[in-house]
Scaffold this motif. Structure first.
Motif, PDB file in Angstrom:
ATOM      1  N   ASP A 372       0.662  -1.059   0.203  1.00 50.76           N
ATOM      2  CA  ASP A 372      -0.210   0.231  -0.242  1.00 50.76           C
ATOM      3  C   ASP A 372       0.748   0.997   0.258  1.00 50.76           C
ATOM      4  O   ASP A 372       0.328   2.170   0.591  1.00 50.76           O
ATOM      5  CB  ASP A 372      -0.856   0.165   1.549  1.00 50.76           C
ATOM      6  CG  ASP A 372      -0.072  -0.232   2.726  1.00 50.76           C
ATOM      7  OD1 ASP A 372       1.189  -0.040   2.863  1.00 50.76           O
ATOM      8  OD2 ASP A 372      -1.399  -0.049   3.688  1.00 50.76           O
ATOM      9  N   GLY A 373       2.227   1.017  -0.404  1.00 50.87           N
ATOM     10  CA  GLY A 373       3.387   2.137  -0.027  1.00 50.87           C
ATOM     11  C   GLY A 373       3.451   2.581   1.270  1.00 50.87           C
ATOM     12  O   GLY A 373       4.308   3.402   1.032  1.00 50.87           O
ATOM     13  N   THR A 374       3.528   2.192   2.374  1.00 48.28           N
ATOM     14  CA  THR A 374       3.902   2.779   3.606  1.00 48.28           C
ATOM     15  C   THR A 374       4.919   2.004   3.711  1.00 48.28           C
ATOM     16  O   THR A 374       5.575   1.183   3.068  1.00 48.28           O
ATOM     17  CB  THR A 374       2.729   2.274   4.283  1.00 48.28           C
ATOM     18  OG1 THR A 374       2.469   0.618   4.278  1.00 48.28           O
ATOM     19  CG2 THR A 374       1.245   2.897   4.988  1.00 48.28           C
ATOM     20  N   PHE A 375       5.093   1.935   4.784  1.00 45.36           N
ATOM     21  CA  PHE A 375       6.672   1.691   5.168  1.00 45.36           C
ATOM     22  C   PHE A 375       7.198   0.763   6.635  1.00 45.36           C
ATOM     23  O   PHE A 375       6.401   0.782   6.933  1.00 45.36           O
ATOM     24  CB  PHE A 375       7.539   3.037   5.235  1.00 45.36           C
ATOM     25  CG  PHE A 375       8.820   3.298   3.679  1.00 45.36           C
ATOM     26  CD1 PHE A 375       8.883   3.118   2.513  1.00 45.36           C
ATOM     27  CD2 PHE A 375       7.781   4.884   3.174  1.00 45.36           C
ATOM     28  CE1 PHE A 375       8.846   3.087   1.291  1.00 45.36           C
ATOM     29  CE2 PHE A 375       7.380   5.586   3.025  1.00 45.36           C
ATOM     30  CZ  PHE A 375       8.523   4.730   1.025  1.00 45.36           C
ATOM     31  N   ASP A 376       7.810  -0.368   6.574  1.00 49.16           N
ATOM     32  CA  ASP A 376       7.875  -1.270   8.204  1.00 49.16           C
ATOM     33  C   ASP A 376       8.727   0.211   8.523  1.00 49.16           C
ATOM     34  O   ASP A 376       9.877   0.778   7.957  1.00 49.16           O
ATOM     35  CB  ASP A 376       8.651  -2.063   7.395  1.00 49.16           C
ATOM     36  CG  ASP A 376       7.352  -3.102   6.964  1.00 49.16           C
ATOM     37  OD1 ASP A 376       6.440  -3.121   7.705  1.00 49.16           O
ATOM     38  OD2 ASP A 376       7.976  -4.427   7.053  1.00 49.16           O
ATOM     39  N   GLU A 377       9.359  -0.553   9.832  1.00 53.17           N
ATOM     40  CA  GLU A 377       9.886  -0.048  10.710  1.00 53.17           C
ATOM     41  C   GLU A 377      11.643   0.566  10.048  1.00 53.17           C
ATOM     42  O   GLU A 377      12.304  -0.674   9.597  1.00 53.17           O
ATOM     43  CB  GLU A 377      10.441  -0.151  12.410  1.00 53.17           C
ATOM     44  CG  GLU A 377      11.175  -0.010  13.007  1.00 53.17           C
ATOM     45  CD  GLU A 377      11.232  -0.522  13.677  1.00 53.17           C
ATOM     46  OE1 GLU A 377      12.359  -0.119  15.365  1.00 53.17           O
ATOM     47  OE2 GLU A 377      10.648  -1.794  14.129  1.00 53.17           O
ATOM     48  N   VAL A 378      12.266   1.896   9.533  1.00 55.94           N
ATOM     49  CA  VAL A 378      13.217   1.471   9.073  1.00 55.94           C
ATOM     50  C   VAL A 378      14.265   1.176  10.036  1.00 55.94           C
ATOM     51  O   VAL A 378      14.678   1.595  11.541  1.00 55.94           O
ATOM     52  CB  VAL A 378      13.575   3.573   9.402  1.00 55.94           C
ATOM     53  CG1 VAL A 378      14.955   3.602   8.987  1.00 55.94           C
ATOM     54  CG2 VAL A 378      12.568   3.931   8.411  1.00 55.94           C
ATOM     55  N   GLU A 379      15.350   0.414   9.981  1.00 56.08           N
ATOM     56  CA  GLU A 379      16.281  -0.240  10.723  1.00 56.08           C
ATOM     57  C   GLU A 379      18.277   0.365  10.301  1.00 56.08           C
ATOM     58  O   GLU A 379      18.432   0.165   8.658  1.00 56.08           O
ATOM     59  CB  GLU A 379      16.126  -1.758  10.166  1.00 56.08           C
ATOM     60  CG  GLU A 379      15.667  -1.950  10.406  1.00 56.08           C
ATOM     61  CD  GLU A 379      15.277  -3.680  10.267  1.00 56.08           C
ATOM     62  OE1 GLU A 379      15.536  -4.588   9.606  1.00 56.08           O
ATOM     63  OE2 GLU A 379      15.497  -3.942  11.761  1.00 56.08           O
ATOM     64  N   ASN A 380      19.127   0.653  10.596  1.00 54.02           N
ATOM     65  CA  ASN A 380      20.497   0.603  10.396  1.00 54.02           C
ATOM     66  C   ASN A 380      20.736  -0.422  10.021  1.00 54.02           C
ATOM     67  O   ASN A 380      20.506  -1.945  10.657  1.00 54.02           O
ATOM     68  CB  ASN A 380      21.146   0.714  11.686  1.00 54.02           C
ATOM     69  CG  ASN A 380      22.295   1.357  11.120  1.00 54.02           C
ATOM     70  OD1 ASN A 380      23.408   0.543  10.697  1.00 54.02           O
ATOM     71  ND2 ASN A 380      22.644   2.795  11.072  1.00 54.02           N
TER      72      ASN A 380
END
Length: 647
Positions: A372-380
């Motif tokens: 749906d165009g959303t993002f999961d949690e950003v990870e290093n």
């Protein structure tokens, strides 16, 4: 990355370089089936609420019941009551309250609650992220061992960076000295302007024999960071504001950066054109394509940018036109620099940032782009591809897990170098567990299990098997919520942050029946978790909290007029046996009197005090009236029972 990434938008600044189960069928009080009565706990809570009782726990359960059943108007009402009783809530309840308000058209109120959900403090998002994730360094270092890294073998003493693969060639950016009568150098860096180069790669993605790329693309100014369509016939790339021999400058007379497109004709790149969303007054750079090639991601400092540079996306229409650029939002972008996007075939977004918690300079980060165009949690991406210096320009073949990234870390040949890597499978976890009935301990098959991400979006669904077991494949270090739903039970949801190493994490859940099936001889109090009717110390006066529990028993007796109960009061062994027996007798009589005062016929009620005569453990005190048991052990003996004697 030296000055070409640190200087701000000058000709040499090569840009800054992210249901509740369907409500249980109402079991009307007078319905009996094979000598069983069905007590709907939720309906009892509703009737208690109608009488004016207020309890945060009660409204939480009601809110969840309505929310999971998509009755958002009633959910909003229940969460409002919950919020009034307990203004400081776990974040998911602000989210559910806001979503419920939005669903019934109360946008303004929803915005207020959502702001509470998003943050309880104001300020820079980078500070918020650091405050929120104080142990981020441990997470970054947890991936050590995931990568095998080595110099790509094609670097020079000048800046080499950025990677793309097309036609078995690595296309990269370099400022290496190519010779010639007149040397064209960038006065700010002292290096040549960057051009595109190619190097042949074998099946292991080992590059060799680098040489300058197509002359129709390279100019006397900077070119960099190309991306190619899968057929190899279209290329998007970055260049200073220069086309057909004409330079474009902003109001300060600075040549900024633009994204250009070229097409392949007879093995030569032609028809170089700039994309329509460029401008002389801000930069756009570092294009990346989605797997379906219908979206172009890029970095820009255009108006509306959150920080120094943000990531954007723009749709590529079937007729060759482009949509309006859209900022990827605060989940990805910070007040710092977000740049160098790259998207794998499996829709994993990588980018460089100095705004998210990292090791220093630009670090490489990753997130999943959902359907749906959303993002999961950003990870290093971890402490191997990242360093205290600038790390950027990530490229990975999602099928082989081989790829490249760029860095100016210590030990390189030039100001920026390209490194090749082999990456092991990413750290994974199995989130598993067993769902059981809270009262009986029996395993529950067919329970609907839902997995939600940190934003409480559904990302997985399954049902428990005949052994009551479930499992989800999840990523390490991420935060998930798992929700269990089954008809006849109160849905339950827990949140858990996954460990930082590959393995399995067990989350067992016990579901409390919303429809409590009872028969003669059962303790009606267990339907509502009533372990004890509380009285003041040494007294038999009905306290406020005891009245609320008794009102649950009252409600059932009113709904099932044929039910009779025997009220049994027990104490622990402290004080004398004679004292405890008398006290428990007074309390049993007080309980009966309270129910009679509320309209229950006395003939339906019996009761007795048992004092300390029926201890359920070894915590006896006689003859000394002392015991070495803990308070918790004594508490087990202090109990109230409501034994059903007739239906």
């Amino acid at each position: 990355m030296k000055k070409q990434f640190l200087l701000c938008l000058v000709i040499s600044s090569f840009f800054w370089s992210s249901s509740f189960a369907q409500k249980a069928k109402l079991a009307y009080a007078d319905k009996q089936y094979d000598n069983y009565a069905f007590v709907d706990a939720i309906q009892t809570y509703e009737r208690l609420a109608a009488k004016g009782y207020e309890s945060a726990d009660m409204y939480m359960k009601l809110g969840n019941a309505y929310y999971f059943n998509s009755d958002f108007e009633m959910a909003a009402h229940s969460y409002e009551k919950l919020y009034q009783l307990q203004p400081e809530l776990a974040s998911e309840y602000y989210y559910r309250y806001a979503q419920s308000l939005k669903s019934i058209g109360k946008e303004k109120e929803a915005a207020t609650v959502l702001a509470k959900f998003e943050s309880k403090s104001s300020g820079d998002s980078r500070g918020k992220r650091l405050k929120k994730n104080t142990s981020y360094l441990e997470g970054i270092k947890a991936n050590v061992g995931s990568y095998t890294i080595e110099n790509a073998g094609i670097n020079s003493k000048y800046s080499d960076y950025g990677s793309a693969i097309v036609d078995d060639k690595l296309i990269f950016t370099s400022a290496r000295d190519i010779g010639g009568v007149v040397e064209s150098k960038d006065a700010w860096t002292g290096e040549h302007f960057t051009n595109l180069y190619d190097a042949v790669v074998n099946q292991e993605l080992i590059p060799s024999n680098p040489k300058r790329y197509d002359a129709n693309i390279n100019s006397k100014f900077h070119e960099a960071t190309p991306v190619f369509t899968k057929d190899g016939n279209t290329m998007y790339f970055t260049r200073n504001n220069y086309l057909d021999g004409k330079k474009g400058k902003d109001v300060n007379k600075v040549m900024l950066l633009k994204i250009y497109k070229a097409t392949l004709v007879d093995k030569r790149w032609t028809n170089v054109t700039e994309l329509p969303f460029n401008s002389d007054n801000f930069s756009s750079a570092h294009p990346a394509l989605s797997p379906d090639e219908q979206t172009l991601y890029f970095s820009s400092d255009r108006p509306g940018t959150i920080g120094q540079s943000d990531l954007y996306k723009v749709s590529i229409n079937s007729n060759g036109t482009y949509g309006k650029p859209v900022n990827l939002g605060a989940e990805i972008n910070t007040e710092g620099r977000e740049t160098f996007p790259f998207v794998t075939k499996d829709n994993q977004l990588y980018f460089a940032s100095d705004g998210h918690p990292g090791l220093g300079g630009l670090d490489i980060f990753t997130t999943k782009i959902n359907n749906d165009g959303t993002f999961d949690e950003v990870e290093n991406e971890g402490a191997e591809v990242n360093s205290p210096k600038d790390d950027f320009g990530y490229y990975r073949d999602s099928e082989t897990n081989k790829g490249f990234f760029s860095s100016n870390r210590d030990g390189g040949l030039g100001s920026d170098d390209i490194y090749r890597f082999n990456r092991k499978d990413k750290c994974k976890q199995i989130l598993k567990g067993t769902i059981t009935d809270k009262a009986s301990g029996a395993v529950l098959a067919g329970v609907q299990m839902v997995l939600l991400n940190k934003k409480y979006e559904v990302i997985g669904e399954t049902t428990t098997d005949t052994s009551g077991k479930y499992n989800f494949k999840v990523d390490c270090r991420k935060t998930y919520s798992v929700r269990a739903t089954k008809e006849g039970y109160i849905s339950k949801e827990v949140t858990i942050k996954m460990p930082e190493i590959t393995g399995e994490t067990t989350v067992d859940l016990q579901l409390e029946a919303s429809i409590c099936k009872v028969t003669v001889g059962d303790d009606l109090g267990k339907c509502f978790g009533i372990k004890m009717i509380y009285f003041d110390l040494g007294k038999s006066n009905i306290r406020k909290e005891a009245a609320m529990d008794l009102d649950k028993i009252l409600d059932v007796l009113q709904q099932i007029p044929t039910m009779k109960i025997d009220i049994r009061s027990h104490t622990d062994c402290r004080q004398t046996a004679v004292y405890n027996l008398a006290l428990s007798e007074r309390r049993a009589k007080a309980t009966i009197a309270w129910l009679v005062s509320k309209g229950i016929d006395k003939s339906r009620l019996t009761g007795k005090g048992y004092g300390e005569s029926q201890l359920i453990n070894d915590c006896g005190c006689e003859p000394t009236n002392q015991s070495n048991c803990t308070e918790e052990q004594h508490q087990m003996n202090r109990r109230s029972e409501f034994i059903i004697t007739a239906l």
